[in-house]
Design an enzyme around this catalytic site. Sequence first.
Site, mmCIF file in Angstrom:
data_model
loop_
_atom_site.group_PDB
_atom_site.id
_atom_site.type_symbol
_atom_site.label_atom_id
_atom_site.label_comp_id
_atom_site.label_asym_id
_atom_site.label_seq_id
_atom_site.Cartn_x
_atom_site.Cartn_y
_atom_site.Cartn_z
ATOM 1 N N THR A 45 13.601 -7.031 4.995
ATOM 2 C CA THR A 45 14.007 -8.250 4.315
ATOM 3 C C THR A 45 14.763 -7.893 3.043
ATOM 4 O OG1 THR A 45 11.827 -8.386 3.243
ATOM 5 C CG2 THR A 45 12.144 -9.653 5.267
ATOM 6 N N GLN A 67 0.808 -1.217 0.000
ATOM 7 C CA GLN A 67 0.000 0.000 0.000
ATOM 8 C C GLN A 67 0.845 1.273 0.000
ATOM 9 O OE1 GLN A 67 -2.691 -0.169 -1.084
ATOM 10 N NE2 GLN A 67 -4.312 -1.110 0.114
ATOM 11 N N ASP A 121 5.471 -12.614 3.954
ATOM 12 C CA ASP A 121 4.465 -12.903 4.983
ATOM 13 C C ASP A 121 4.960 -14.026 5.895
ATOM 14 O OD1 ASP A 121 2.997 -11.126 3.466
ATOM 15 O OD2 ASP A 121 1.783 -12.678 2.509
#
Length: 311
Positions: free
Chosen positions: A209, A159, A243
Amino acid sequence: MHFPGRFAEQIVAEQIHRLSLSFLVDDLQVRRGGIGANIAFGMGVLGCSPVLVGAAGSDFADYRSWLERHGVNCSGVHISETAHTARFVCTTDEDMCQIASFYAGAMAESRMIELKPIEDKVGSLDLVLISPDDPEAMLRHAEECRQRGYRFAVDPSQQLARMNGEQVREFLVGAEYLFSNDYEWELLLKKTGWTEAEVLAKVGMRITTLGEKGVEIVDSKGPVVHVAAVPELAKADPTGVGDAFRAGFLAGLSHGLDLERAAQLGSYVAVLVLETVGTQEWVFDTAEAVSRISGAFGPEVAQDIAAVLPN
């Protein structure tokens, strides 16, 4: 879906203004997903008791059953009376080109969800992770966390492209953790106009990450830890790898591991998803986990993590 041809060969340049195409596909795979659900699923598999918060449609019943069987509390899911559950539909051709659509559906109603009634129902909230959702809902949930004193983490990721700089700045303030990948981290700096030091003055620490280079955790004093990626046995599908890292990392913290061990567990869960087609089709085996973590990080690390893994 898969189209056994090339989209480019079906397009007539002179008629692009009247584009109308239909593709006969030879494969259809329907898979469960959604960032919040992926993270909650992973935490549930690892023995935690995550509470999923979000909005879905009346078609959520089968998905709810699946998640609950894997340890996810779905009492925080709002069911829309008018819209279907959000979904992503994608067709890929032989050149790996894609034509895709995202239907937001019930997701827009997540801005109507208040966290306090969920806390009253399930008990105290250890940490609220606000992942990509309806942007207004993300901002409202962050503000409620600040007002009610809930510990919270922010994960703007996909987003970031939709939110403007002011919204991103508002979203971050007061978060204990900021999750992103390395590209999203650079985009976040550009959108906010803040330096790294200014971001880290607003949040507790960032967890970024780095793909095959692993993950770095940084707070206002500088790098806290860098953890390498666990070597993969195969690269089947990268969807949901981030995730999965979040699930493993948060599960590790929930079970009492320190930041480094939690990140090492997260890196292992991430590689399981990389090696599997689909975001929730991976299977966790404790003996295999201990063996591969030992190979990647050493037997002492494996022993520490094994102590908190489900039997």
